[in-house]
Design a protein around this motif. Sequence first.
Motif, short mmCIF file in Angstrom:
data_model
loop_
_atom_site.label_atom_id
_atom_site.label_comp_id
_atom_site.label_asym_id
_atom_site.label_seq_id
_atom_site.Cartn_x
_atom_site.Cartn_y
_atom_site.Cartn_z
N ASN A 142 0.83 -1.21 0.00
CA ASN A 142 0.00 0.00 0.00
C ASN A 142 0.86 1.25 0.00
N THR A 143 1.96 1.20 0.75
CA THR A 143 2.84 2.36 0.82
C THR A 143 3.56 2.60 -0.50
N ILE A 144 3.94 1.51 -1.17
CA ILE A 144 4.54 1.65 -2.51
C ILE A 144 3.55 2.35 -3.44
N MET A 149 11.52 12.59 -4.93
CA MET A 149 11.69 11.85 -3.68
C MET A 149 13.08 11.26 -3.56
N VAL A 150 13.63 11.34 -2.36
CA VAL A 150 14.83 10.59 -2.00
C VAL A 150 14.40 9.57 -0.96
N VAL A 151 14.62 8.30 -1.26
CA VAL A 151 14.13 7.24 -0.38
C VAL A 151 15.28 6.37 0.08
N ILE A 152 15.48 6.32 1.38
CA ILE A 152 16.44 5.36 1.96
C ILE A 152 15.65 4.10 2.28
N GLU A 153 16.09 2.96 1.78
CA GLU A 153 15.31 1.73 2.01
C GLU A 153 16.22 0.51 2.03
N HIS A 154 15.87 -0.42 2.92
CA HIS A 154 16.53 -1.72 2.91
C HIS A 154 15.74 -2.74 2.09
N ASP A 155 14.43 -2.51 1.95
CA ASP A 155 13.56 -3.48 1.28
C ASP A 155 13.72 -3.33 -0.24
N MET A 156 14.37 -4.29 -0.87
CA MET A 156 14.68 -4.19 -2.30
C MET A 156 13.42 -4.21 -3.16
N HIS A 157 12.35 -4.82 -2.65
CA HIS A 157 11.09 -4.79 -3.38
C HIS A 157 10.61 -3.34 -3.53
N ILE A 179 22.31 -1.48 -11.36
CA ILE A 179 22.74 -1.67 -9.97
C ILE A 179 22.61 -3.14 -9.58
N LYS A 180 21.54 -3.77 -10.05
CA LYS A 180 21.29 -5.19 -9.73
C LYS A 180 22.48 -6.06 -10.10
N GLY A 181 23.09 -5.74 -11.23
CA GLY A 181 24.17 -6.60 -11.71
C GLY A 181 25.56 -6.13 -11.31
N ASP A 182 25.65 -5.05 -10.52
CA ASP A 182 26.96 -4.47 -10.20
C ASP A 182 27.67 -5.31 -9.13
N ALA A 183 28.81 -5.83 -9.49
CA ALA A 183 29.53 -6.74 -8.59
C ALA A 183 29.95 -6.05 -7.29
N ARG A 184 30.36 -4.76 -7.38
CA ARG A 184 30.77 -4.04 -6.16
C ARG A 184 29.61 -3.91 -5.20
N VAL A 185 28.41 -3.72 -5.78
CA VAL A 185 27.22 -3.55 -4.95
C VAL A 185 26.88 -4.87 -4.27
N GLN A 186 26.91 -5.94 -5.04
CA GLN A 186 26.63 -7.27 -4.48
C GLN A 186 27.55 -7.53 -3.29
N GLU A 187 28.81 -7.21 -3.50
CA GLU A 187 29.82 -7.50 -2.50
C GLU A 187 29.62 -6.64 -1.24
N ALA A 188 29.49 -5.32 -1.46
CA ALA A 188 29.43 -4.40 -0.32
C ALA A 188 28.09 -4.51 0.41
N TYR A 189 27.05 -4.67 -0.37
CA TYR A 189 25.73 -4.56 0.23
C TYR A 189 25.26 -5.86 0.82
N LEU A 190 25.52 -6.93 0.13
CA LEU A 190 24.96 -8.21 0.60
C LEU A 190 26.04 -9.26 0.80
N GLY A 191 27.26 -8.82 0.90
CA GLY A 191 28.33 -9.78 1.15
C GLY A 191 28.41 -10.85 0.08
N GLY A 192 28.10 -10.44 -1.15
CA GLY A 192 28.22 -11.38 -2.26
C GLY A 192 26.91 -12.03 -2.67
N ALA A 193 25.87 -11.95 -1.84
CA ALA A 193 24.58 -12.54 -2.23
C ALA A 193 23.98 -11.72 -3.36
N HIS A 194 22.98 -12.28 -4.07
CA HIS A 194 22.43 -11.55 -5.21
C HIS A 194 21.24 -10.71 -4.82
N LEU A 195 21.17 -9.50 -5.39
CA LEU A 195 20.02 -8.62 -5.12
C LEU A 195 18.78 -9.21 -5.76
#
Length: 251
Positions: free
Chosen positions: A186-188, A201-209, A235-251
């Motif tokens: 609903n908020t989305i 809007m500038v949105v800080i979010e942890h929820d990738m959905h 961003i989804k495919g960026d290796a640096r992001v995968q590494e820094a943000y999720l410790g290598g897991a996939h977004l």
Amino acid sequence: MSILSVENVNKNFGGLRALNNVNLEVEAGTVHAIIGPNGAGKSTLLNCFVGRLEPDTGTVLFNGQSLLGLKPHQINQTGVSRVFQTPEIFDDMTLLENVTIPALAKRDGSFRLNAWRAVRDESKIHEAAHECLADVGLGEKSQELARQLSRGDKRRLELAMCLVQDPKLLLLDEPTAGMSRADTNNTIDLMRRIADQGVTMVVIEHDMHVVFSLADKISVLAQGTVIAEDIPDRIKGDARVQEAYLGGAHL
Ligand SMILES: Nc1ncnc2c1ncn2[C@@H]1O[C@H](COP(=O)(O)OP(=O)(O)OP(=O)(O)O)[C@@H](O)[C@H]1O
Ligand SMILES: [Mg+2]
């Protein structure tokens, strides 16, 4: 055109470098997400936009005007509204009174404690507050006390408190944190409607959905540094992001 332009912003807390030469351009009319691990500096950055914190060095321009040195209420009056990570509402006031206060603050530049009189007497503000509560789906609850709301409804109330100020730039720090999936969706939808009205809007979010449903652009902060800024697909495919943000897991 950039509505918000952030250049070389640094912020230290004692020995900790919370923001390290941050650069960010937010295009007018877009939803710009800021993501990154816990402690990356996201909230610190947002606090530098709204006058809660002063950067040690660097510039923050809103529509070409420097925000540095302005008090939070002065920044608010230029058209910047925000929702912080921790809800900031008045528990013992009704929803209508809660929404009236930021309307008065935008108009007068100060909080007036006799908000209830404005609710009674100043029909324009009263009407605008009612409209915003209806917009966020809380129209039926306008006379209830804010403390009675669910966590999701409190977040919605905060959005109504922003909307009543007719902002040009809306800053949201984890708007869906702690919400059920239904409340999140609903908020989305609500944020999409706000964006469609032309509010940047500038949105800080942890929820990738949430991020991938809304963002036109994503900046990734890690340890106080912007390590990537791009459209969501890249961003989804960026290796640096995968590494820094999720410790290598996939977004
Ligand atoms: N007022 C403060 N005094 C000292 N250190 C602070 C202060 N505010 C934040 N920090 C530190 O600065 C760093 C960045 O914090 P910040 O709250 O900006 O992170 P964040 O990206 O918003 O994290 P989260 O996702 O957990 O909300 C952290 O190490 C935090 O402990
Ligand atoms: Mg934070």
